[in-house]
Design an enzyme around this catalytic site. Structure first.
Site, PDB file in Angstrom:
ATOM      1  NE  ARG A 171      43.655  18.156  38.286  1.00 35.85           N
ATOM      2  CZ  ARG A 171      43.598  17.484  37.124  1.00 35.85           C
ATOM      3  NH1 ARG A 171      42.747  17.855  36.196  1.00 35.85           N
ATOM      4  NH2 ARG A 171      44.388  16.457  36.905  1.00 35.85           N
ATOM      5  CE1 TYR A 222      34.684  41.909  42.272  1.00 38.40           C
ATOM      6  CE2 TYR A 222      35.891  40.391  40.864  1.00 38.40           C
ATOM      7  CZ  TYR A 222      35.689  40.990  42.099  1.00 38.40           C
ATOM      8  OH  TYR A 222      36.499  40.659  43.152  1.00 38.40           O
ATOM      9  CG  ASP A 267      28.877  38.172  37.749  1.00 37.13           C
ATOM     10  OD1 ASP A 267      28.184  37.835  38.728  1.00 37.13           O
ATOM     11  OD2 ASP A 267      30.088  38.455  37.844  1.00 37.13           O
ATOM     12  CE  LYS A 326      32.181  38.981  46.385  1.00 31.65           C
ATOM     13  NZ  LYS A 326      32.234  39.388  44.991  1.00 31.65           N
TER      14      LYS A 326
HETATM   15  C1  PLP Z   1      33.167  39.206  43.898  1.00 28.62           C
HETATM   16  C2  PLP Z   1      32.680  39.155  42.511  1.00 28.62           C
HETATM   17  C3  PLP Z   1      33.313  38.344  41.537  1.00 28.62           C
HETATM   18  C4  PLP Z   1      34.572  37.552  41.811  1.00 28.62           C
HETATM   19  O1  PLP Z   1      34.415  36.600  42.792  1.00 28.62           O
HETATM   20  P1  PLP Z   1      35.591  36.029  43.731  1.00 28.62           P
HETATM   21  O2  PLP Z   1      34.898  35.007  44.520  1.00 28.62           O
HETATM   22  O3  PLP Z   1      36.112  37.186  44.521  1.00 28.62           O
HETATM   23  O4  PLP Z   1      36.652  35.487  42.825  1.00 28.62           O
HETATM   24  C5  PLP Z   1      32.750  38.306  40.273  1.00 28.62           C
HETATM   25  N1  PLP Z   1      31.659  39.035  39.959  1.00 28.62           N
HETATM   26  C6  PLP Z   1      31.050  39.840  40.855  1.00 28.62           C
HETATM   27  C7  PLP Z   1      29.855  40.629  40.446  1.00 28.62           C
HETATM   28  C8  PLP Z   1      31.540  39.930  42.161  1.00 28.62           C
HETATM   29  O5  PLP Z   1      30.936  40.734  43.039  1.00 28.62           O
END
Ligand code: PLP
Length: 402
Positions: A59, A112, A184, A209
């Site tokens: 962790r 998001y 982000d 992604k």
């Molecule tokens: C998918 C996504 C997230 C969240 O990610 P997870 O891996 O699903 O928790 C955050 N920001 C953006 C822009 C995303 O496309």
């Protein structure tokens, strides 16, 4: 060759790799171990004191996860990174690490959905307030800053509209107020956009992604420029238990090794599909940073080295057209997510953003016929054919309805 001076693809392929430390293994081994034995009481004490770098307990840190963190930190140009179990764990860790009761955050919209939900539903419980500024109104960011503002948080390109935020203006607003700018960077990824080089302090990613890119893992990461931010973020991640699993880290690291090739191929496909979509009957408009028709095309050219692979477009027929289109694609999967080798399509008004009240959706530019298409690495002709027959099905359904 110094590590920092290596080229992009070299960093992608060699980042975090240290064969000499792992019996020559060219794939970082999966340290599937929760805990690590100390050779002596003295060494245990020195690891806990932070004087020795050896592992203690997963962790808190793990060699496989560290390899991934090193790799992504190099790609983004940060001082280090904290990998997390999901992208949302990365977002929540940053907000919890840098905000406290009485603070205020300026956030762009749209972002998001769950990132916005985290602020509206949970951070407000702890007395943290937020002001939302339209992604396209980057000048408005500085105006929204108050004396108690402690962070500017942006997402560019924004989900699901592919609107852009001007990072230079956002960074100037943050610098002016002496507060961090968080970006982000999930949509563009480190190949196409490096916010830390453009004035941001912290970058978050859903590695679910493009970084992983194979639709088989959820994962997140935070990269920071300032070691003080990084330490605060790591402490929150460890304390709240956001740590990723070593096997998950290994899968993401394997995905990253082909990031350059995947991003380029998907982008090449997306450029062709976006230009083609613009000419199709039944499509009101197409929003893609690689098209001159994107209202922020100049900004895209300035702050991104490529337009990426996500396209938003509006169907003339609204919600019903969106529903028919979703039911008519065949090779392209009807699924959320993006940045993978496979093409995915979704309809925000009936799916990801249905929970948002209509007036708020309208304010954020999430129109009834909006479709989000995440273009993958398949043969571009097959993607086009599938869209062509789905658009024909939409047109046929509209004829019947009349
Ligand atoms: C998918 C996504 C997230 C969240 O990610 P997870 O891996 O699903 O928790 C955050 N920001 C953006 C822009 C995303 O496309």
């Amino acid at each position: 060759m110094k590590k920092g001076s290596a080229g992009r693809d070299t960093k992608i392929i060699h980042g975090g790799l240290d064969p000499a430390a792992h019996r020559g293994a060219m794939s970082v081994p999966i340290y599937q171990s929760s805990t690590f034995a100390f050779p002596s009481a003295e060494e245990g004490a020195s690891r806990f004191a932070g004087e020795s770098a050896g592992p203690i307990y997963t962790r808190l840190g793990n060699p496989t996860i560290q390899a991934l963190e090193t790799c992504v930190a190099e790609l983004e140009g940060g001082c280090g990174a904290v990998a997390t179990a999901t992208g949302m764990a990365a977002v929540s860790t940053v907000l919890l690490a840098l905000l406290r009761g009485g603070d205020h955050v300026v956030m762009t919209h749209p972002v998001y959905g769950p990132s916005r939900g985290l602020v509206d539903k949970y951070l407000t419980r702890f007395g943290i307030a937020a002001t939302y500024v339209a992604a396209t109104d980057s000048v408005g960011l500085a105006d929204a800053v108050r004396p108690e503002t402690r962070m500017i948080y942006i997402e560019t390109p924004a989900n699901p509209t592919v609107d852009l935020v001007d990072m230079e203006l956002a960074a100037a607003a943050a610098r002016g107020a002496g507060i961090p700018l968080v970006v982000d960077n999930t949509f563009a990824g480190p190949i196409l956009q490096r916010p830390l080089e453009q004035g941001a302090d912290i970058v978050v990613h859903s590695m679910t992604k493009s970084l992983n890119g194979h639709a088989d893992v959820v994962a997140g990461i935070v990269v920071a420029r300032d070691p003080k931010h990084l330490a605060a973020i790591r402490d929150v991640s460890i304390t709240f238990g956001c740590t990723m699993d070593p096997h998950q880290a290994w899968l993401v690291l394997r995905g990253i090794r082909t990031l350059g090739m995947r991003v380029e191929k998907a982008q090449q496909n997306a450029r062709a599909i976006a230009a083609w979509l613009e000419k199709q009957a039944g499509v009101a408009w197409v929003r893609y940073p690689g098209l001159e028709s994107h209202p922020q095309y100049e900004l895209a050219m300035r702050q991104m080295s490529g337009p990426g692979s996500v396209i938003a477009f509006e169907l003339d027929g609204g919600v019903e057209a969106g529903r028919v289109m979703m039911n008519s694609v065949s090779m392209i999967a009807l699924a959320v997510s993006l940045g993978g080798v496979e093409s995915l399509i979704e309809h925000p008004a009936s799916m990801t953003h249905k929970g948002i009240p209509l007036h708020e959706r309208r304010r954020q530019g999430i129109t009834p016929g909006l479709v989000r298409l995440a273009v993958g690495c398949e043969d571009v002709g097959d993607i086009r054919l599938d869209l062509e027959q789905a658009l024909a099905a939409v047109a046929a359904a509209e004829m019947v309805a009349k």
